[in-house]
Design a protein around this motif. Structure first.
Motif, PDB file in Angstrom:
ATOM      1  N   PRO A   1      12.799 -21.638 -50.492  1.00 43.46           N
ATOM      2  CA  PRO A   1      12.469 -23.053 -50.320  1.00 43.46           C
ATOM      3  C   PRO A   1      11.870 -23.665 -51.580  1.00 43.46           C
ATOM      4  O   PRO A   1      11.056 -23.048 -52.259  1.00 43.46           O
ATOM      5  CB  PRO A   1      11.463 -23.044 -49.170  1.00 43.46           C
ATOM      6  CG  PRO A   1      10.928 -21.663 -49.101  1.00 43.46           C
ATOM      7  CD  PRO A   1      11.959 -20.760 -49.686  1.00 43.46           C
TER       8      PRO A   1
ATOM      9  N   VAL B   1      15.720 -20.412 -44.567  1.00 44.28           N
ATOM     10  CA  VAL B   1      15.838 -20.880 -45.952  1.00 44.28           C
ATOM     11  C   VAL B   1      15.289 -19.789 -46.861  1.00 44.28           C
ATOM     12  O   VAL B   1      14.103 -19.474 -46.826  1.00 44.28           O
ATOM     13  CB  VAL B   1      15.066 -22.209 -46.163  1.00 44.28           C
ATOM     14  CG1 VAL B   1      15.197 -22.689 -47.596  1.00 44.28           C
ATOM     15  CG2 VAL B   1      15.556 -23.265 -45.187  1.00 44.28           C
TER      16      VAL B   1
ATOM     17  N   TYR C   1      12.255 -25.895 -42.408  1.00 44.35           N
ATOM     18  CA  TYR C   1      12.550 -25.591 -43.807  1.00 44.35           C
ATOM     19  C   TYR C   1      11.503 -24.651 -44.405  1.00 44.35           C
ATOM     20  O   TYR C   1      11.851 -23.691 -45.098  1.00 44.35           O
ATOM     21  CB  TYR C   1      12.638 -26.880 -44.625  1.00 44.35           C
ATOM     22  CG  TYR C   1      13.108 -26.634 -46.050  1.00 44.35           C
ATOM     23  CD1 TYR C   1      14.463 -26.593 -46.336  1.00 44.35           C
ATOM     24  CD2 TYR C   1      12.200 -26.423 -47.080  1.00 44.35           C
ATOM     25  CE1 TYR C   1      14.909 -26.350 -47.627  1.00 44.35           C
ATOM     26  CE2 TYR C   1      12.625 -26.184 -48.364  1.00 44.35           C
ATOM     27  CZ  TYR C   1      13.973 -26.140 -48.646  1.00 44.35           C
ATOM     28  OH  TYR C   1      14.410 -25.886 -49.925  1.00 44.35           O
TER      29      TYR C   1
END
Length: 196
Positions: free
Chosen positions: A148, A145, A139
């Motif tokens: 984030p 992503v 992540y």
């Protein structure tokens, strides 16, 4: 069978289980959950004294299976969205599972109730840490992503934790049942002491 032979058989079975379920090769007609997390936990339980080479061997197998599957899709391994700097966090993530299995093993000779409690607790804690390292690194570090946030990370972490924990618990539970059966069979086949 001596202890090293038993460990070698267990290592071979764990490697086979991981290779088959991680690649999902023979199961094109139905998805079979990846047993990798349970393999590393169970490996820590049975192969603790072989950690120096059994853990790296299983880790290399996991990477090798990933490479084979990704390459088989016609994609360059390092161009796949799952392979980034975060991918290498699988080493400490899987080692957390290995350590959890090793901790459970230390309590194996104690009472059944206490051992089962330690087994469940060590599996749960090691799965939580593994998910934290594997999912957290993906992540926060990978480019997958776009923006984030802590809230986004937490939602993603909790969304995937239960399915991964459930899968690891099912495979570990199957291994525990097999273990109990093998131990009971070995005791039944052991020659009785006639001198008593």
């Amino acid at each position: 069978m001596n202890t090293n032979q038993t460990r070698a058989v267990i290592l071979a079975l764990l490697a086979l289980l991981m290779a088959v379920t991680r690649s999902n090769l023979p199961f094109h007609f139905m998805p079979v959950p990846d047993a990798s997390w349970a393999v590393f936990f169970i490996g820590g339980f049975y192969l603790r004294s072989w950690t120096r080479w059994a853990f790296p061997l299983l880790m290399a197998l996991a990477v090798g299976v990933d490479w084979w599957v990704i390459h088989g899709q016609g994609i360059d391994f390092f161009a796949h969205y799952c392979v980034s700097a975060a991918y290498w966090f699988l080493v400490p993530a899987y080692f957390a599972l290995w350590l959890g299995g090793g901790i459970a093993r230390r309590f194996y000779a104690q009472s059944t109730g206490k051992f089962l409690g330690v087994l469940v607790a060590s599996l749960l804690v090691s799965v939580v840490v593994c998910q934290l390292l594997a999912q957290g690194s993906f992540y926060w570090i990978s480019d997958s992503v776009a923006n984030p946030t802590f809230a986004g990370w937490w939602q993603n972490y909790t969304e995937w934790l239960l399915p991964y924990a459930r899968t690891a618990a099912i495979y570990t539970g199957i291994a525990a049942v097999l273990h109990v059966g093998v131990v009971a069979a070995a005791r039944a086949l052991k020659p009785q002491d006639k001198s008593a």
